[in-house]
Design a protein around this motif. Structure first.
Motif, PDB file in Angstrom:
ATOM      1  N   ARG A 174      22.854  15.227  74.308  1.00 50.49           N
ATOM      2  CA  ARG A 174      22.276  16.162  75.273  1.00 50.49           C
ATOM      3  C   ARG A 174      21.326  15.435  76.247  1.00 50.49           C
ATOM      4  N   SER A 175      20.691  14.391  75.816  1.00 51.30           N
ATOM      5  CA  SER A 175      19.769  13.642  76.672  1.00 51.30           C
ATOM      6  C   SER A 175      20.491  12.845  77.752  1.00 51.30           C
ATOM      7  N   ASN A 204      15.315  14.839  73.642  1.00 53.64           N
ATOM      8  CA  ASN A 204      14.561  13.603  73.412  1.00 53.64           C
ATOM      9  C   ASN A 204      14.997  12.821  72.168  1.00 53.64           C
ATOM     10  N   ARG A 205      15.734  13.449  71.263  1.00 51.66           N
ATOM     11  CA  ARG A 205      16.110  12.726  70.040  1.00 51.66           C
ATOM     12  C   ARG A 205      17.542  13.076  69.620  1.00 51.66           C
ATOM     13  N   THR A 206      18.348  12.028  69.516  1.00 55.03           N
ATOM     14  CA  THR A 206      19.723  12.180  69.038  1.00 55.03           C
ATOM     15  C   THR A 206      19.992  11.070  68.028  1.00 55.03           C
ATOM     16  N   TYR A 207      20.637  11.436  66.912  1.00 54.67           N
ATOM     17  CA  TYR A 207      20.920  10.480  65.841  1.00 54.67           C
ATOM     18  C   TYR A 207      22.422  10.259  65.724  1.00 54.67           C
ATOM     19  N   TYR A 211      26.394  12.721  66.232  1.00 59.18           N
ATOM     20  CA  TYR A 211      27.730  12.410  66.752  1.00 59.18           C
ATOM     21  C   TYR A 211      28.791  12.624  65.673  1.00 59.18           C
ATOM     22  N   GLU A 212      28.530  12.090  64.497  1.00 54.80           N
ATOM     23  CA  GLU A 212      29.537  12.128  63.426  1.00 54.80           C
ATOM     24  C   GLU A 212      29.841  13.559  63.000  1.00 54.80           C
ATOM     25  N   GLU A 213      28.821  14.386  62.943  1.00 51.63           N
ATOM     26  CA  GLU A 213      29.029  15.778  62.531  1.00 51.63           C
ATOM     27  C   GLU A 213      29.853  16.564  63.546  1.00 51.63           C
ATOM     28  N   SER A 237      14.468   9.112  70.404  1.00 47.82           N
ATOM     29  CA  SER A 237      15.314   8.344  69.485  1.00 47.82           C
ATOM     30  C   SER A 237      16.771   8.470  69.924  1.00 47.82           C
ATOM     31  N   ASN A 238      17.455   7.341  69.966  1.00 45.97           N
ATOM     32  CA  ASN A 238      18.883   7.323  70.274  1.00 45.97           C
ATOM     33  C   ASN A 238      19.539   6.217  69.458  1.00 45.97           C
ATOM     34  N   PRO A 239      20.783   6.424  69.025  1.00 40.32           N
ATOM     35  CA  PRO A 239      21.467   5.363  68.300  1.00 40.32           C
ATOM     36  C   PRO A 239      21.766   4.181  69.207  1.00 40.32           C
ATOM     37  N   THR A 240      21.912   3.005  68.624  1.00 39.00           N
ATOM     38  CA  THR A 240      22.225   1.809  69.405  1.00 39.00           C
ATOM     39  C   THR A 240      23.688   1.832  69.836  1.00 39.00           C
ATOM     40  N   THR A 241      23.981   1.004  70.801  1.00 36.78           N
ATOM     41  CA  THR A 241      25.375   0.881  71.253  1.00 36.78           C
ATOM     42  C   THR A 241      26.260   0.413  70.111  1.00 36.78           C
TER      43      THR A 241
END
Length: 469
Positions: A174-175, A204-207, A211-213, A237-241
């Protein structure tokens, strides 16, 4: 017969009278009559609107003068008109983004003047691929298997999505569901591609678990978008590439990464935050990476898609590829630009990188020279250049600017700025508290004398206005 003074519209000249005026005839003798008629109609319509708005009607002489001015504008002024960029914004979208290197200009001139081997293999005499030479250079520079060039980065993204996820769901944080400039939004581009947007996480925060869910049997791709024109700071927070790439591999889903700016140099070397590069994406295992050619790459407007053979080959075969392909002019300019990277001469040859790497001492010396030539209303001040063009938001480079005090000028800074835009070579500066600043970093060295001429023109025009009051 008495004129109807109560109806000012009756005083407007007819089109025939206006185009038969001796002065107008001199201006229009080489123009097609249709062009003259259309300009005359528009001039009269403009005069009609002035009456409708309640203002004093224009006299015949003023209408005639407007027509002559319009005819001159159409006949003599090249467009887009050359301007001097004194704003300190290096990649200025309103001013055409990245200027091309001299070598790129020569290449463009050559393909414009001559036939060229755009789609012929000179070794075999058979039909060739217009993308091969460019793809070879990109593959050397970013490590991708293959690359494709289309007309801009929005097209690159839309084409990639349509090729691998048409009719399917595309997962995005969403960010990162953002507006990319000019009113174009990632959700709109995604919808036009035929894919369905699925947003995960929060602003502001995505884990990675978000994505997996969201992955199911209808998922066609995962999309990540680099926030190249703004920053989200604080509790984020965002996951790395690498994490997203690994997730894509786990579920056999293509990951598309939109990098935006297209930087392939280490920007931290220039005191700037590190901008993610296509090399980073390839190294992280991203199969499809999209980026611009006319931002931090320093080339012509275009969009580049780099990635694995399997996906780029599929994208090349998509019907939209033909509709979005670039011409010989773009390819020639882009090829010359990429050669500067291959030859290790970016700072010496590519204009935006010459500006970014320009020593402060050199900028200061030029600013003081300009101030001395202008006189007592001019001083030199500290300032900050910005990258611009949707690249490295919030990042600045310490600079020195010529500053003109406009407090004694009739109409102040706004008036002088308008006169600068009307100069034979228009100048765009930056207004700050009744001063106009000009940052030499974004003024080409060979424009310094022209800049002085334009400022002199504007100051004289301001003085004339002052005397006429």
């Amino acid at each position: 017969m008495n004129k109807d003074l109560s109806n000012p519209y009756r005083e407007l000249p007819s089109v025939e009278r206006l185009i038969s005026d001796p002065q107008v005839l001199v201006k229009t003798k080489t123009l097609p009559k249709e062009v003259t008629l259309e300009v005359a109609r528009k001039t009269i319509n403009s005069a009609r609107k002035i009456i409708a708005s309640g203002n004093e009607p224009l006299t015949y002489e003023k209408i005639q003068k407007r027509l002559l001015s319009e005819l001159d504008r159409f006949r003599k002024i090249a467009w887009p008109q050359e301007v001097i960029n004194g704003t300190g914004v290096i990649i200025h979208t309103n001013l055409g983004r990245s200027p091309l290197s001299e070598e790129a200009q020569v290449s463009v001139k050559s393909v414009l003047q001559n036939y060229n081997a755009l789609e012929i293999d000179l070794q075999t005499g058979t039909r060739g691929d217009r993308y091969n030479k460019i793809s070879e250079l990109f593959n050397l520079l970013v490590g991708a298997d293959e690359s494709l060039v289309v007309n801009n980065n929005a097209s690159a993204l839309m084409l990639s999505l349509s090729s691998v996820a048409f009719g399917k769901e595309v997962i995005i944080s969403r960010s990162e569901s953002v507006e990319i400039g000019g009113g174009f939004r990632i959700p709109d581009v995604l919808n036009q591609s035929g894919a369905k947007l699925v947003e995960v996480g929060t602003t502001n925060r995505t884990y990675i678990s978000d994505y997996e869910e969201a992955i199911n049997e209808n998922t066609g791709a995962i999309l990540t978008v680099h926030l190249s024109n703004f920053k989200v700071v604080g509790f984020t927070s965002n996951p790395t590439t690498e994490e997203i790439s690994t997730l894509g591999e786990k579920y056999d889903l293509p990951v598309i990464q939109d990098l935006g700016s297209g930087c392939i140099l280490d920007t931290s070397k220039y005191g700037l935050s590190k901008e993610p590069t296509p090399q980073d994406s390839v190294e992280s295992g991203i199969p499809i990476t999209c980026f611009s050619g006319d931002k931090l790459l320093g080339g012509p407007q275009c969009g580049i898609i780099s990635g694995t053979n399997s996906f780029i080959s599929k994208i090349k075969k998509h019907p939209l590829t033909r509709a979005l392909r670039v011409d010989k002019i773009t390819l020639a300019a882009l090829h010359s630009t990429l050669l500067h990277y291959i030859n290790g001469e970016v700072e010496e040859k590519i204009p935006i990188w010459k500006m970014i790497s320009m020593p402060l001492e050199k900028i200061e010396k030029r600013a003081y020279y300009l101030a001395k030539e202008i006189g007592e209303i001019a001083t030199v001040t500290d300032s900050f250049s910005t990258i611009g063009g949707g690249s490295l938001p919030g990042e600045t480079i310490h600079s020195k600017s010529l500053r003109i005090n406009c407090e004694s000028i009739n109409g102040g800074a706004n008036s002088l700025s308008q006169h600068l835009r009307n100069a034979p070579t228009p100048v765009i500066g930056k207004i700050e508290n009744e001063h106009i600043l000009f940052d030499p970093r974004t003024v080409f060295v060979n424009q310094d004398e022209i800049l002085l001429q334009s400022i002199s023109y504007a100051l004289k025009a301001s003085q004339k206005n002052n005397e006429s009051i």
